[in-house]
Design a protein around this motif. Structure first.
Motif, mmCIF file in Angstrom:
data_model
loop_
_atom_site.group_PDB
_atom_site.id
_atom_site.type_symbol
_atom_site.label_atom_id
_atom_site.label_comp_id
_atom_site.label_asym_id
_atom_site.label_seq_id
_atom_site.Cartn_x
_atom_site.Cartn_y
_atom_site.Cartn_z
ATOM 1 N N ARG A 1 0.899 -1.247 -0.061
ATOM 2 C CA ARG A 1 -0.057 0.147 0.076
ATOM 3 C C ARG A 1 0.757 1.060 -0.067
ATOM 4 O O ARG A 1 0.636 2.240 -0.889
ATOM 5 C CB ARG A 1 -1.110 -0.059 1.127
ATOM 6 C CG ARG A 1 -2.033 -0.995 1.280
ATOM 7 C CD ARG A 1 -2.783 -1.020 2.528
ATOM 8 N NE ARG A 1 -3.579 -2.477 2.573
ATOM 9 C CZ ARG A 1 -4.555 -2.367 3.313
ATOM 10 N NH1 ARG A 1 -4.608 -1.506 4.078
ATOM 11 N NH2 ARG A 1 -5.339 -3.596 3.069
ATOM 12 N N PHE A 2 1.842 1.362 0.882
ATOM 13 C CA PHE A 2 2.848 2.469 0.832
ATOM 14 C C PHE A 2 3.665 2.512 -0.470
ATOM 15 O O PHE A 2 3.739 3.615 -0.928
ATOM 16 C CB PHE A 2 3.746 2.291 2.078
ATOM 17 C CG PHE A 2 3.044 2.474 3.418
ATOM 18 C CD1 PHE A 2 2.456 3.579 4.009
ATOM 19 C CD2 PHE A 2 2.832 1.312 4.155
ATOM 20 C CE1 PHE A 2 1.843 3.720 5.173
ATOM 21 C CE2 PHE A 2 2.292 1.373 5.208
ATOM 22 C CZ PHE A 2 1.840 2.584 5.829
ATOM 23 N N LYS A 3 4.136 1.490 -1.047
ATOM 24 C CA LYS A 3 4.934 1.471 -2.179
ATOM 25 C C LYS A 3 3.871 1.835 -3.264
ATOM 26 O O LYS A 3 4.169 2.951 -4.084
ATOM 27 C CB LYS A 3 5.300 0.192 -2.623
ATOM 28 C CG LYS A 3 5.949 -0.034 -3.904
ATOM 29 C CD LYS A 3 6.201 -1.267 -4.236
ATOM 30 C CE LYS A 3 6.821 -1.284 -5.810
ATOM 31 N NZ LYS A 3 6.070 -2.255 -6.670
ATOM 32 N N SER A 4 2.690 1.519 -3.496
ATOM 33 C CA SER A 4 1.627 1.860 -4.482
ATOM 34 C C SER A 4 1.346 3.475 -4.368
ATOM 35 O O SER A 4 1.355 3.996 -5.396
ATOM 36 C CB SER A 4 0.530 1.048 -4.551
ATOM 37 O OG SER A 4 0.697 -0.408 -4.788
ATOM 38 N N SER A 5 1.120 3.884 -3.286
ATOM 39 C CA SER A 5 0.892 5.030 -2.885
ATOM 40 C C SER A 5 1.896 6.150 -3.258
ATOM 41 O O SER A 5 1.616 7.043 -4.049
ATOM 42 C CB SER A 5 0.492 5.435 -1.369
ATOM 43 O OG SER A 5 0.230 6.896 -1.093
ATOM 44 N N ALA A 6 3.102 5.807 -3.000
ATOM 45 C CA ALA A 6 4.380 6.497 -3.410
ATOM 46 C C ALA A 6 4.428 6.518 -4.894
ATOM 47 O O ALA A 6 4.804 7.623 -5.728
ATOM 48 C CB ALA A 6 5.613 5.963 -2.727
ATOM 49 N N GLU A 7 4.300 5.299 -5.620
ATOM 50 C CA GLU A 7 4.340 5.338 -7.113
ATOM 51 C C GLU A 7 3.406 6.338 -7.572
ATOM 52 O O GLU A 7 3.328 7.231 -8.727
ATOM 53 C CB GLU A 7 4.399 3.953 -7.452
ATOM 54 C CG GLU A 7 5.389 3.022 -7.160
ATOM 55 C CD GLU A 7 5.067 1.719 -7.579
ATOM 56 O OE1 GLU A 7 6.166 0.847 -7.342
ATOM 57 O OE2 GLU A 7 4.033 1.179 -8.039
ATOM 58 N N GLY A 8 2.112 6.358 -7.050
ATOM 59 C CA GLY A 8 1.087 7.051 -7.974
ATOM 60 C C GLY A 8 1.404 8.548 -7.321
ATOM 61 O O GLY A 8 1.047 9.448 -8.523
#
Length: 98
Positions: free
Chosen positions: A73-80
């Motif tokens: 979740r944290f990785k996907s948020s940062a990528e977004g």
């Protein structure tokens, strides 16, 4: 569908062998499902290590998503956030210093 999957085409873009070959191959390589982000066992989602649609086995590994520490979740948020265009406003002089 809830959350980010509601309007996503991601599932439709997965190759036809996702469940039959790619996920089982990831389990064989990493049977304890060690999260490639935090190094702890118990990953519950198969993640693309590099963003995009590269479904090669080298780019797929396990990550914590629905279970703590929620690394995916944290990785996907940062990528977004990183994918959003960054507009910079022109610097304005402070009104008290004009």
């Amino acid at each position: 569908m809830a959350g980010g999957w509601a309007n996503s085409t991601r599932r439709d873009r997965l190759p036809p062998n996702w469940r039959t070959e790619l996920r089982p191959a990831a389990d064989e390589r990493n049977p304890e499902r060690i999260c490639h982000l935090c190094g702890k066992p118990g990953g519950d989602a198969l993640d693309h290590k590099k963003p995009g649609d590269d479904h090669s086995p080298e780019n797929l590994d396990w990550v914590h998503d629905a279970v703590p520490p929620h690394c995916h979740r944290f990785k996907s948020s940062a990528e977004g956030v990183a994918a959003q265009p960054r507009e910079r406003r022109a610097r304005e002089k402070h009104p008290g210093l004009l």
